[in-house]
Design a protein around this motif. Structure first.
Motif, PDB file in Angstrom:
ATOM      1  N   LYS A 185     -11.738  11.366   5.054  1.00  0.00           N
ATOM      2  CA  LYS A 185     -12.285  10.112   5.572  1.00  0.00           C
ATOM      3  C   LYS A 185     -13.111  10.351   6.833  1.00  0.00           C
ATOM      4  O   LYS A 185     -14.185   9.747   7.014  1.00  0.00           O
ATOM      5  CB  LYS A 185     -11.137   9.151   5.879  1.00  0.00           C
ATOM      6  N   LYS A 191       0.821  -1.209   0.000  1.00  0.00           N
ATOM      7  CA  LYS A 191       0.000   0.000   0.000  1.00  0.00           C
ATOM      8  C   LYS A 191       0.855   1.258   0.000  1.00  0.00           C
ATOM      9  O   LYS A 191       0.538   2.245  -0.668  1.00  0.00           O
ATOM     10  CB  LYS A 191      -0.928   0.000   1.223  1.00  0.00           C
ATOM     11  N   PHE A 241      -3.432   3.174   7.316  1.00  0.00           N
ATOM     12  CA  PHE A 241      -4.189   2.483   6.274  1.00  0.00           C
ATOM     13  C   PHE A 241      -5.413   1.773   6.852  1.00  0.00           C
ATOM     14  O   PHE A 241      -6.445   1.667   6.188  1.00  0.00           O
ATOM     15  CB  PHE A 241      -3.290   1.492   5.536  1.00  0.00           C
ATOM     16  N   GLU A 242      -5.299   1.281   8.082  1.00  0.00           N
ATOM     17  CA  GLU A 242      -6.459   0.674   8.740  1.00  0.00           C
ATOM     18  C   GLU A 242      -7.578   1.702   8.886  1.00  0.00           C
ATOM     19  O   GLU A 242      -8.757   1.405   8.668  1.00  0.00           O
ATOM     20  CB  GLU A 242      -6.072   0.138  10.123  1.00  0.00           C
ATOM     21  N   HIS A 253      -8.246   2.559  -1.406  1.00  0.00           N
ATOM     22  CA  HIS A 253      -8.867   1.307  -1.010  1.00  0.00           C
ATOM     23  C   HIS A 253     -10.218   1.067  -1.689  1.00  0.00           C
ATOM     24  O   HIS A 253     -10.887   0.097  -1.404  1.00  0.00           O
ATOM     25  CB  HIS A 253      -9.057   1.297   0.510  1.00  0.00           C
ATOM     26  N   LYS A 254     -10.623   1.978  -2.582  1.00  0.00           N
ATOM     27  CA  LYS A 254     -11.894   1.814  -3.281  1.00  0.00           C
ATOM     28  C   LYS A 254     -11.630   1.441  -4.735  1.00  0.00           C
ATOM     29  O   LYS A 254     -10.965   2.178  -5.456  1.00  0.00           O
ATOM     30  CB  LYS A 254     -12.700   3.123  -3.227  1.00  0.00           C
ATOM     31  N   ASP A 289      -9.161   2.406   5.575  1.00  0.00           N
ATOM     32  CA  ASP A 289      -9.937   1.258   5.093  1.00  0.00           C
ATOM     33  C   ASP A 289     -11.215   1.030   5.893  1.00  0.00           C
ATOM     34  O   ASP A 289     -11.972   0.104   5.592  1.00  0.00           O
ATOM     35  CB  ASP A 289      -9.086  -0.018   5.140  1.00  0.00           C
TER      36      ASP A 289
END
Length: 652
Positions: free
Chosen positions: A133, A30, A345-346, A386-387, A349
């Motif tokens: 986000k 990633k 990243f978690e 992540h999409k 996501d």
């Protein structure tokens, strides 16, 4: 809070303190996706790093030639077999050497400059995505996470990634290039001395491994106790008025000293062990110098090498040890960087709220139309890492735009924060446009939960909530929330001017409209008495105005937004009588012609409500007007009369 990956330590010691990524390979992939747009820059960094190291590596070899020339000149002069030192040749060598070092320094500067730009661009992109986000995530995520845990993703973790990426790329490339280059140069001088130097490495590795294993647990506990200390300091600082009021200073100091002692005990051990790394490397290096000097002297006597070669080799031994130590540090740094990246990243996501309905209901709201379209267009352009699939937003015709009147229907609503624990059971109510609806009930009855469902902070488990006959799930979330205005008991004002805080209700409002809203909220007179009037800056906690004044400002903000439906959490319980009258008048002005939901704490304030919903254990047990409910002599009547009984008992 305070448990982010920060702290002191030896060179990157803290960062390597027991933090490892759960999925190293996945996180690395990633991260490489984020670095891909800067491939050319990274390639340039690699070239410049190799060039810088290469020019620096050649230096000792050339300097050895100058040393040999000087030594042979001196020997020739002493023995009478030569003309002495050839200073012309020596000066040429030194000038050439100076040029090499200047070029090496220039290459090093360029690669550091480029890599700093790359790392900052990556961190800028990550922060931007995290900020976006946050606005797309469901409220339930923040209900289960501390503020500090969320903020640490934006600050500590991204900062660590930014700093570490720069160091990892530059130091790793330089270290590997230096290690290979120095090894080649050492072999070119003497294979025997090279073997002797390499034999020292296992001893170095064993000692360093011993130190790292012992220090890791102390670094881990240091981070843990650092979080405890930060949390305690923040807690006491935030409530210092209460601490002073209850003479809790000694207890606070005692608790802090206890935590501070625990932090000290783990910190000094971790710092001490981390500080041992360099002395160990120096000790091993000194052993290497002794061995090289003995072997070099022996080989020079035999005529196998020159004196200048010995001097060059000693410099190479020093250069050989340094990249090995750096590589060990980089290995720890990579682990902590991947751990920080994994946390980021978690977060990115995490599941998002679905912002758009398949066939959205379009509303005739100028503010929602402009901002909603901008928001929708911007969201459609976004392509999160992540999409894989883009959202498809249905296009509707202009003639399908509706005018919101403000009727609200709850139809057999069931809801629970967890599926196995339903707290709203078969909630049904019908609210007509312009009605004032009071929601009353004991603590835990579900009053605030109903408001969260109405705003779609949470979705119902079953049943439906309708606005003007349209299911709220058929609205785009932004359009839906633009219908509502909220004035809560917990006032929220941000660090900025009073004018900016009021204008938050409608960002494109003029100054005249802001002032008109302030007048309607009965706050204009108070603002005019302030030194800077509407330009006065509210501090971070907005503690430079009173609780009542803050409430009036939030009402002005809601008036400026001009919503169709209002949600009011009665907020007059903590203000004086005069301010309570002002707030009540401001609320009355706000509710004129609008559907209003009032969470009532003092039942005497909602006698004039058009409809009172009485809640108990998640159910509407009674509904009607104040007069009808009193006459029924049921649960509402008991609640209402209990307030006066309590007051009477206190008076007696």
């Amino acid at each position: 809070m305070g448990k982010g990956p920060m702290g002191g330590g030896g060179p990157h010691g803290m960062m390597g303190g027991g933090q490892k990524a759960k999925n190293f390979k996945g996180t690395m992939k990633k991260l490489l996706v984020y670095l891909k747009p800067y491939s050319i820059s990274i390639f340039a960094v690699i070239l410049f790093a190799i060039g810088s190291a290469a020019f620096s590596i050649v230096g000792p070899k050339i300097l050895g030639e100058a040393t040999t020339t000087i030594f042979e000149g001196l020997v020739g002069k002493v023995t009478g077999s030569g003309v002495g030192i050839d200073f012309t040749y020596v000066s040429k060598i030194l000038i050439f050497l100076l040029g090499l070092y200047i070029v090496s320094a220039a290459f090093s500067f360029v690669q550091s400059f480029v890599m700093s730009g790359v790392s900052q661009k990556v961190s800028y992109r990550l922060r931007k995505q995290i900020s976006e986000k946050i606005n797309l995530m469901p409220l339930k995520y923040f209900d289960t996470k501390t503020h500090g845990e969320v903020l640490s993703r934006v600050t500590n973790d991204v900062d660590m990634m930014s700093q570490s990426l720069n160091q990892i790329m530059t130091q790793f490339i330089t270290s590997v290039t230096t290690l290979i280059g120095v090894l080649i140069m050492m072999i070119s001088i003497s294979g025997v001395m090279t073997v002797a130097t390499i034999l020292m490495l296992p001893l170095s590795a064993v000692l360093i491994s011993f130190v790292v294993k012992r220090s890791q647990k102390f670094f881990k506990t240091q981070q843990e106790f650092l979080g405890h200390v930060n949390g305690q300091v923040e807690e006491i600082y935030g409530g210092h008025n209460i601490v002073k009021a209850f003479n809790g200073e000694e207890d606070a100091i005692r608790e802090f000293n206890k935590l501070n002692d625990q932090l000290y005990n783990s910190a000094w051990k971790s710092q001490f062990l981390s500080g041992m790394m360099m002395p160990i490397m120096t000790f091993i290096g000194n052993l290497g110098y002794v061995m090289v000097s003995i072997l070099g002297g022996y080989l020079a006597i035999k005529g196998s090498i020159t004196v200048g070669d010995i001097q060059s080799f000693i410099q190479y031994v020093r250069s050989f040890n340094q990249p090995i130590a750096q590589t060990a540090q980089i290995a720890n740094l990579v682990q902590s960087t991947m751990a920080a990246a994994e946390r980021v990243f978690e977060f990115l996501d995490e599941e998002e709220e679905d912002q758009f309905a398949e066939n959205p209901v379009k509303i005739n709201n100028p503010m929602a139309g402009v901002v909603g379209r901008e928001f929708q267009e911007e969201s459609n352009k976004k392509s999160h890492h992540h999409k894989e699939a883009e959202r498809e937003v249905a296009v509707v015709n202009e003639d399908e735009i509706i005018e919101i009147e403000g009727s609200v229907q709850f139809e057999n609503v069931h809801f629970g924060y967890s599926e196995d624990k339903i707290i709203i059971n078969d909630f049904t109510a019908n609210v007509k446009p312009g009605q004032k609806v009071a929601i009353v009930g004991p603590t835990g009855a579900g009053k605030t939960t109903m408001i969260k469902l109405l705003m779609r902070f949470y979705d119902v488990n079953s049943g439906a909530i309708l606005i003007d006959g349209h299911n709220i799930q058929d609205f785009n979330r932004h359009d839906l929330r633009s219908i509502f205005g909220m004035v809560l008991q917990d006032t929220w004002l941000f660090n900025g001017s009073i004018k900016e805080n009021i204008r938050y209700g409608r960002l494109n409002a003029t100054d005249e409209e802001v002032i008109a809203a302030a007048k309607a909220a009965n706050v204009h007179h108070f603002v005019k008495t302030l030194p800077d009037g509407y330009n006065m800056i509210l501090n971070e906690e907005a503690s430079n105005v009173s609780a009542g004044q803050k409430q009036l400002l939030t009402i002005a903000r809601a008036i400026l937004a001009d919503p169709k439906i209002l949600i009011l959490d009665e907020a007059t319980s903590s203000v004086d009588t005069r301010t309570e009258v002002l707030i009540q008048k401001a609320m009355d002005n706000l509710m004129k012609g609008r559907t209003s939901f009032v969470i009532a704490h003092r039942l005497s304030t909602i006698r004039d409500a058009d409809l009172i919903l009485v809640m108990k254990d998640g159910d509407i047990v009674e509904q009607g007007t104040h007069t009808d409910l009193l006459a029924a002599g049921g649960f509402y009547s008991n609640l209402y009369n209990s307030q006066f009984e309590d007051s009477h008992e206190e008076a007696v």
